[in-house]
Design a protein around this motif. Structure first.
Motif, mmCIF file in Angstrom:
data_model
loop_
_atom_site.group_PDB
_atom_site.id
_atom_site.type_symbol
_atom_site.label_atom_id
_atom_site.label_comp_id
_atom_site.label_asym_id
_atom_site.label_seq_id
_atom_site.Cartn_x
_atom_site.Cartn_y
_atom_site.Cartn_z
ATOM 1 N N THR A 99 0.825 -1.209 0.000
ATOM 2 C CA THR A 99 0.000 0.000 0.000
ATOM 3 C C THR A 99 0.856 1.254 0.000
ATOM 4 O OG1 THR A 99 -1.742 -1.146 1.220
ATOM 5 C CG2 THR A 99 -1.829 1.227 1.271
ATOM 6 N N ALA A 100 2.067 1.156 0.568
ATOM 7 C CA ALA A 100 2.905 2.332 0.792
ATOM 8 C C ALA A 100 3.177 3.164 -0.465
ATOM 9 C CB ALA A 100 4.216 1.918 1.456
ATOM 10 N N PRO A 101 3.635 2.568 -1.589
ATOM 11 C CA PRO A 101 3.916 3.419 -2.753
ATOM 12 C C PRO A 101 2.675 4.096 -3.309
ATOM 13 C CG PRO A 101 4.130 1.087 -3.320
ATOM 14 C CD PRO A 101 4.012 1.167 -1.835
ATOM 15 N N PHE A 102 1.520 3.427 -3.238
ATOM 16 C CA PHE A 102 0.291 4.035 -3.742
ATOM 17 C C PHE A 102 -0.209 5.119 -2.788
ATOM 18 C CE2 PHE A 102 0.490 -0.151 -5.709
ATOM 19 C CZ PHE A 102 0.267 0.165 -7.034
ATOM 20 N N SER A 103 -0.049 4.885 -1.483
ATOM 21 C CA SER A 103 -0.476 5.919 -0.539
ATOM 22 C C SER A 103 0.405 7.145 -0.648
ATOM 23 C CB SER A 103 -0.443 5.374 0.896
ATOM 24 O OG SER A 103 0.872 5.107 1.314
ATOM 25 N N THR A 104 1.700 6.941 -0.921
ATOM 26 C CA THR A 104 2.597 8.082 -1.124
ATOM 27 C C THR A 104 2.145 8.897 -2.321
ATOM 28 O OG1 THR A 104 4.448 6.836 -0.185
ATOM 29 C CG2 THR A 104 4.987 8.768 -1.516
ATOM 30 N N SER A 153 -1.056 2.801 4.739
ATOM 31 C CA SER A 153 -1.219 4.178 4.281
ATOM 32 C C SER A 153 -0.481 5.168 5.172
ATOM 33 C CB SER A 153 -2.712 4.542 4.255
ATOM 34 O OG SER A 153 -3.404 3.712 3.337
ATOM 35 N N MET A 154 -0.017 4.697 6.333
ATOM 36 C CA MET A 154 0.785 5.528 7.222
ATOM 37 C C MET A 154 2.149 4.892 7.433
ATOM 38 S SD MET A 154 -2.117 6.584 10.020
ATOM 39 C CE MET A 154 -2.412 4.872 10.505
ATOM 40 N N ALA A 155 2.670 4.253 6.385
ATOM 41 C CA ALA A 155 3.924 3.535 6.490
ATOM 42 C C ALA A 155 5.094 4.509 6.542
ATOM 43 C CB ALA A 155 4.065 2.584 5.290
ATOM 44 N N VAL A 394 8.347 7.830 -3.641
ATOM 45 C CA VAL A 394 7.557 6.721 -4.182
ATOM 46 C C VAL A 394 8.428 5.473 -4.329
ATOM 47 C CG1 VAL A 394 6.118 5.956 -6.098
ATOM 48 C CG2 VAL A 394 6.036 8.336 -5.354
ATOM 49 N N VAL A 395 9.680 5.654 -4.779
ATOM 50 C CA VAL A 395 10.579 4.507 -4.909
ATOM 51 C C VAL A 395 10.836 3.877 -3.550
ATOM 52 C CG1 VAL A 395 12.917 3.789 -5.521
ATOM 53 C CG2 VAL A 395 11.656 5.325 -7.023
ATOM 54 N N PHE A 396 11.022 4.719 -2.526
ATOM 55 C CA PHE A 396 11.190 4.150 -1.191
ATOM 56 C C PHE A 396 9.941 3.377 -0.775
ATOM 57 C CE2 PHE A 396 10.682 4.420 3.448
ATOM 58 C CZ PHE A 396 11.759 3.622 3.813
ATOM 59 N N LEU A 400 10.097 -0.281 0.511
ATOM 60 C CA LEU A 400 9.393 -0.687 1.727
ATOM 61 C C LEU A 400 8.463 -1.872 1.450
ATOM 62 C CD1 LEU A 400 8.713 -0.165 4.707
ATOM 63 C CD2 LEU A 400 6.958 1.443 3.929
ATOM 64 N N ALA A 401 7.875 -1.914 0.256
ATOM 65 C CA ALA A 401 7.040 -3.065 -0.096
ATOM 66 C C ALA A 401 7.862 -4.353 -0.064
ATOM 67 C CB ALA A 401 6.412 -2.860 -1.477
#
Length: 457
Positions: A99-104, A153-155, A394-396, A400-401
């Motif tokens: 979810t992290a890259p999309f939430s970013t 979403s809060m990663a 976004v890459v991070f 993270l994913a």
């Protein structure tokens, strides 16, 4: 972290000591200088945003870590195997990461405040619904899917976004402080969840998590702001000729996938992704999920084991902030190699340290491991910033994913090892060996490259 290249700006105006910059018309936003003059605040607004973000990250870590404390209570009440319960935790960890890259990207398009508020509501819903479950698929849906999506979403990519938008000076330090919020989440939540699970029961613990998520939402709406230019200030430590970066066009999903497609063509991305997958495997997947039931296997009570995990959070606060400070001064590759090497060494000793009571060698392990827990994050973000520029946040998120993919595999695998062998020993030692591999991978990454000057000079 700079979100995009700086754009040429019109002359800078001063209003009562606050630098306001005329953005170019291409930004598509109202000029910051059009805002009415305001007195320079005694505390820069960036620090208030960082403080609220710190509290949010405390909550995100606590909400995500709570299922690890509930493995034994769920096993005892429903008779579900540890492997099947661990599978729900794996889904949680996996969705947290992906979810992290999309939430970013969503934060780029719709704003931090909206995304974080929605995530808190989602966590509250997922945690609250667990009190009604009576089947394994419901555990996967609530703690796996809903809480996983909300906490993802809060990663930690959220931390890099806040640091990149609001800070020019002290970026590494702020990244370390925000990253430490994850450790503080363990410190705050795990002992409480452990006590509730042992006393009133795991349902009381789930309700407590749901209420805490809702309690944070009003604070986010009140104090969290998306960008410094929205309130007429420059980021903390910005030069006099600072201008806001252009807003990203296009959909959030397209931005996230596009950043991945570009980064995946580089060797650096895959080295970072592989090493960070091992990082996740040896922290969230292994210790974060299985330390409490592993210690309980040796006769230690759940509240005591959860408290030890929380003490890791205390030392992690120190270690991660120190890592952010070191990242501003030393080669992040070398820092990562040291961190992974020391972590692997400590895991190799863990099987000999677990016992019914807490003894000095175990406390030494807790302190040593805590200092290293997420100290890897600031230098990993720094390497993303160096090599991927405007797409770094976004890459991070994608790196993270991979972290959470490694965590998910080991969360399930360690539970399966426990079911088959009756012990976690093989899981501890295998993860220790993998950390040595991660130390080698990060040293293969190329040295820091010089960045070209920005258009503003």
């Amino acid at each position: 972290m700079a979100i995009g290249p700086l754009v040429p700006a019109a002359p800078v105006a001063q209003a009562h000591g606050v630098t306001r910059t005329e953005p170019s018309s291409a930004l598509g936003t109202a000029a910051v200088s059009a805002l009415p003059p305001r007195r320079a605040p005694r505390v820069h607004p960036a620090w208030w945003v960082a403080a609220v973000s710190f509290l949010v990250l405390i909550g995100a870590a606590g909400f995500r870590a709570a299922p690890g404390v509930l493995i034994d209570p769920l096993h005892e009440e429903f008779g579900w195997s540890r492997g099947s319960i661990s599978f729900a935790v794996s889904v949680n960890l996996l969705l947290y990461g992906f979810t992290a890259p999309f939430s970013t990207a969503l934060m780029e398009r719709y704003g931090i405040r909206r995304v974080v508020t929605g995530a808190l509501v989602l966590i509250s819903l997922g945690s609250g619904l667990t009190v009604f479950m009576n089947a394994q698929w419901q555990l996967i849906l609530c703690w796996g899917v809903l809480v996983g999506l909300g906490s993802g979403s809060m990663a930690l990519a959220f931390a890099s976004t806040v640091a990149g938008r609001w800070f020019v000076a002290r970026r590494g330090l702020v990244t370390g402080i925000l990253t430490a919020g994850g450790a503080a989440g363990n410190l705050v939540f795990l002992p409480i969840v452990g006590l509730l699970a042992e006393g009133p029961g795991w349902r009381a613990a789930a309700v407590a998590v749901a209420l805490c998520a809702l309690a944070v939402a009003p604070l986010v709406l009140w104090r969290l702001r998306d960008r410094p230019e929205d309130i007429g200030v420059a980021p903390y430590g910005a030069p006099a000729d600072w201008a806001p970066a252009p807003r990203q066009a296009g959909g959030a999903a397209a931005r996230a996938v596009g950043a991945l497609a570009s980064a995946a063509r580089t060797r650096v991305f895959w080295l970072l992704a592989a090493s960070f997958a091992i990082c996740g495997a040896s922290t969230n997947g292994l210790i974060g999920t299985h330390f409490v039931p592993g210690a309980h296997d040796h006769g230690m009570s759940v509240p005591v084991a959860a408290s030890l995990l929380a003490v890791i959070g205390i030392f992690d606060l120190v270690g991660t902030v120190l890592s952010g400070w070191l990242t501003d001064r030393y080669d992040p590759r070398r820092l990562l190699a040291v961190y992974y090497g020391l972590r692997g060494l400590s895991l190799l000793f863990l099987p000999t340290l677990l016992a019914e009571s807490v003894h000095p060698p175990m406390l030494l392990f807790i302190a040593f491991y805590g200092l290293d827990w997420v100290a890897t994050v600031p230098p990993t973000i720094a390497l993303c910033r160096e090599h991927f520029g405007e797409d770094a946040a976004v890459v991070f998120g994608w790196v993270l994913a991979s972290h959470q993919l490694g965590a998910a595999v080991v969360a399930f695998g360690a539970g399966l090892i426990r079911d088959v062998t009756g012990s976690y020993d093989l899981a501890w030692t295998t993860s220790g060996a993998l950390c040595a591999v991660a130390a080698v991978l990060v040293m293969v990454i190329g040295a820091r490259r010089a960045t070209s000057p920005s258009p503003t000079g």
